[in-house]
Design a protein around this motif. Structure first.
Motif, PDB file in Angstrom:
ATOM      1  N   ILE A 155       0.840  -1.204   0.000  1.00 34.42           N
ATOM      2  CA  ILE A 155       0.000   0.000   0.000  1.00 34.42           C
ATOM      3  C   ILE A 155       0.872   1.250   0.000  1.00 34.42           C
ATOM      4  O   ILE A 155       0.608   2.209  -0.718  1.00 34.42           O
ATOM      5  N   LYS A 156       1.927   1.218   0.790  1.00 35.61           N
ATOM      6  CA  LYS A 156       2.834   2.365   0.877  1.00 35.61           C
ATOM      7  C   LYS A 156       3.375   2.723  -0.505  1.00 35.61           C
ATOM      8  O   LYS A 156       3.359   3.887  -0.910  1.00 35.61           O
ATOM      9  N   ASP A 157       3.815   1.727  -1.269  1.00 35.29           N
ATOM     10  CA  ASP A 157       4.369   1.988  -2.588  1.00 35.29           C
ATOM     11  C   ASP A 157       3.326   2.523  -3.562  1.00 35.29           C
ATOM     12  O   ASP A 157       3.630   3.357  -4.412  1.00 35.29           O
ATOM     13  N   ILE A 158       2.092   2.067  -3.434  1.00 34.85           N
ATOM     14  CA  ILE A 158       1.022   2.570  -4.290  1.00 34.85           C
ATOM     15  C   ILE A 158       0.760   4.047  -3.985  1.00 34.85           C
ATOM     16  O   ILE A 158       0.673   4.882  -4.891  1.00 34.85           O
ATOM     17  N   ILE A 159       0.672   4.371  -2.700  1.00 38.28           N
ATOM     18  CA  ILE A 159       0.331   5.743  -2.302  1.00 38.28           C
ATOM     19  C   ILE A 159       1.435   6.738  -2.685  1.00 38.28           C
ATOM     20  O   ILE A 159       1.151   7.830  -3.165  1.00 38.28           O
ATOM     21  N   ILE A 160       2.678   6.371  -2.480  1.00 42.89           N
ATOM     22  CA  ILE A 160       3.743   7.336  -2.795  1.00 42.89           C
ATOM     23  C   ILE A 160       4.178   7.256  -4.264  1.00 42.89           C
ATOM     24  O   ILE A 160       5.106   7.945  -4.678  1.00 42.89           O
ATOM     25  N   GLY A 161       3.493   6.430  -5.047  1.00 40.50           N
ATOM     26  CA  GLY A 161       3.694   6.421  -6.484  1.00 40.50           C
ATOM     27  C   GLY A 161       4.810   5.555  -6.990  1.00 40.50           C
ATOM     28  O   GLY A 161       5.308   5.766  -8.100  1.00 40.50           O
TER      29      GLY A 161
END
Length: 163
Positions: A155-161
């Motif tokens: 999720i972290k990688d999705i949110i920060i692009g």
């Protein structure tokens, strides 16, 4: 391999546009999962019971957050007695992400640690359900996560692009 489901929805209209809540552009907000529910013959907004402990943990770690609907007397916090953990819906404004992308990692690590502690001795990789709304330059997206707590790191990688 453990099953997990990550759904990303584009162009989400958040409560900010609806005028129901005061979302600040520089503050992480907890969004109710339901509004206008009847509780003792009054209309309330409902948060998951996990909202308050997660909010407190954010504060202990110097992460500024608030309830999107801050009139506490009009809020209810529902309890879920399940083998799954139901997390809050968390809104990450673009300003917060762009000024300090690491705050997303900190928040997700806090949630993961909280869930592991909560399920200690009962499950090695507890099942969770939680939602994240985040802003990008061209709109908002919402992530519905349903799976093991270890999957939150994606999720972290999705949110920060990065994904």
């Amino acid at each position: 391999m453990l099953w997990r489901k990550i759904e990303v929805f584009m162009d989400v209209i958040t409560y900010h546009e609806s005028g129901l809540y005061d979302l600040k552009p520089n503050v992480i907000s907890f969004i109710p999962y339901e509004e206008n529910i009847d509780f003792n013959n009054e209309k309330k907004v409902a948060y998951t019971e996990s909202t308050i402990p997660i909010k407190k943990l954010f504060a202990e770690n110097n992460i500024i957050s608030e309830l999107a609907f801050s009139n506490f007397k009009d809020c209810v916090f529902s309890e879920n007695h399940s083998i799954e953990w139901f997390g809050p819906t968390i809104f990450f404004p673009l300003m917060v992400i762009s000024q300090n992308p690491q705050v997303v990692s900190f928040c997700i690590n806090i949630i993961s640690n909280y869930v592991y502690d909560l399920f200690k001795g009962r499950s090695k990789d507890p099942e969770i359900k939680c939602n994240f709304i985040y802003e990008e330059k061209n709109g908002k997206k919402e992530i519905h996560y349903n799976g093991p707590v270890t999957g939150l790191k994606e999720i972290k990688d999705i949110i920060i692009g990065k994904k």
